[in-house]
Design an enzyme around this catalytic site. Structure first.
Site, short mmCIF file in Angstrom:
data_model
loop_
_atom_site.label_atom_id
_atom_site.label_comp_id
_atom_site.label_asym_id
_atom_site.label_seq_id
_atom_site.Cartn_x
_atom_site.Cartn_y
_atom_site.Cartn_z
CE LYS A 1 -17.87 -21.00 1.38
NZ LYS A 1 -19.24 -20.74 1.79
CE LYS B 1 -18.56 -15.95 -0.75
NZ LYS B 1 -19.47 -16.69 0.03
CE LYS C 1 -16.60 -16.78 7.65
NZ LYS C 1 -17.35 -16.39 8.79
#
Ligand code: TYM
Length: 344
Positions: free
Chosen positions: A119, A209, A212
């Site tokens: 992230k 993956k 969102k």
């Protein structure tokens, strides 16, 4: 004896996508169907986790509410007396417990979390916050406050559940048996009836993956997508030039992802789906079948969403949040006692 607890949480940073549904929502609904009356089931919105990545804060409160409705549209029976729904920030013990657990967590331990590394790359340096870095600690409190043994999550969150297990074992060694230890990864998989963790890939970049927090609308099926448009996303999904269907996530991640989605949406074993497609049918036949499955699934879910009784949901939420505040406060008090914040 108290019932064993099955628990999962889904952030409300945005609407849910198909990966959230197949990785966590549908397993939870299936576990509820399978174990009704035998286990306690906690399905909550970790709203404090929702801005570990940037969000539109003006929309967060309503998004949380909307996402709770999705739980019900997906089949979660909120009339079940052993099922509890709640919002994390309405139960202050989560944050207090996170602080305490954080003081027993190594910096290096958090730095090794692969989800943080992933992230951190996608959100960019300016958005790498301490919240993103240490959210697994808050997640461990979410799990340990309720003594959850079973935590169905997608593949990306498995390492965090393992961390919750590690910190529970560490604290129990130091202070006596204060926490129920969540089961290890292998047992979690067996409990959820899976041979491996679920990782739904982006339709456009199947090496990644479905997510969102990454701007990838063509690769992501949102649960609110128009069913026909979602079907088109499947038809345009990235595949490969091998020309023969195989389930091989390393060499053919695109077609493997479609095979995986079809097995989950049709509730059939992966082997059965593979038996029909692998080495037999064409990519376009596979895409058409997956597109149909996605379209029907979305149309059905969206129709159910229109029938949710909002007042009933809000009443249930208020009652459950009160009940869970009591459970969480009792666990917190025990921990406060052993660490010396309250008289033993
Ligand atoms: P979150 O909100 O990012 O995702 C919610 C759930 O969806 C799963 N998921 C996926 N599964 C398969 N394929 C994908 N592409 C995919 N994308 C997301 C996630 O694995 C997760 O199960 N920290 C957690 C939320 C959380 C939590 C908890 C979960 C907070 N406290 C306590 C369980 C127990 C998170 O960020 O998930």
């Amino acid at each position: 004896m108290d019932k064993e607890v099955i628990l999962t949480g889904l952030r409300s940073n945005s609407e849910f996508h198909l990966g959230n549904y197949l990785g966590a929502i549908s397993p939870m609904v299936n576990l509820q169907k399978k174990h009704a009356g035998k286990y306690q089931l906690n399905m909550f919105v970790p709203d404090l986790h929702s801005f570990t990545t940037p969000v539109e804060h003006g929309k967060l409160y309503e998004q949380t509410h909307q996402n709770l409705k999705i739980f019900v549209a997906a089949g979660l029976e909120i009339d079940q007396p052993d099922t509890f729904i709640y919002r994390q920030s309405f139960i202050p013990a989560h944050s207090e417990m996170a602080w305490i657990l954080g003081c027993f967590t190594g910096f290096g331990e958090m730095s090794r979390m692969t989800e943080f590394k992933d992230k951190a790359q996608t959100v960019g340096a300016a958005h790498i916050t301490l919240g993103l870095f240490n959210y697994p600690i808050l997640m461990a409190s979410d799990i340990l406050l309720y003594g959850a043994k079973w935590v169905p999550v997608g593949e990306d969150q498995r390492q965090h559940v393992e961390f919750a297990r590690d910190i529970a074992i560490r604290m129990n060694r130091k202070f006596g048996d204060i926490f129920v230890v969540p089961e290890d990864n292998k047992k979690q998989m067996a409990f959820a009836g899976r041979s491996q963790p679920v990782r739904i890939r982006s339709l456009r970049n199947p090496d990644r993956k479905m997510s969102k927090s990454i701007g990838d609308p063509a690769g992501t099926i949102m649960l609110s997508d128009n069913p026909d448009e979602a079907a088109n996303k499947v038809i345009s999904a990235t595949t490969d030039s091998v020309g023969v269907i195989n389930l091989d996530f390393d060499k053919q991640p695109g077609v493997s992802n479609l095979l995986q989605i079809l097995a989950h949406l049709s509730n059939k074993p992966q082997t059965e789906i593979n038996g029909r497609f692998v080495g037999k049918l064409s990519y376009s036949q596979l895409k058409e079948e997956v597109a149909d499955a996605v379209k029907n699934f979305l149309a059905d879910l969206q129709t159910k969403l229109l029938t949710i009784d909002d007042h009933k949901l809000m009443r249930k939420l208020a009652v459950d949040e009160e009940a869970m505040r009591q459970v969480a406060s009792a666990t917190l008090l025990n921990v406060q006692k052993v660490v010396g914040l309250r008289p033993a």
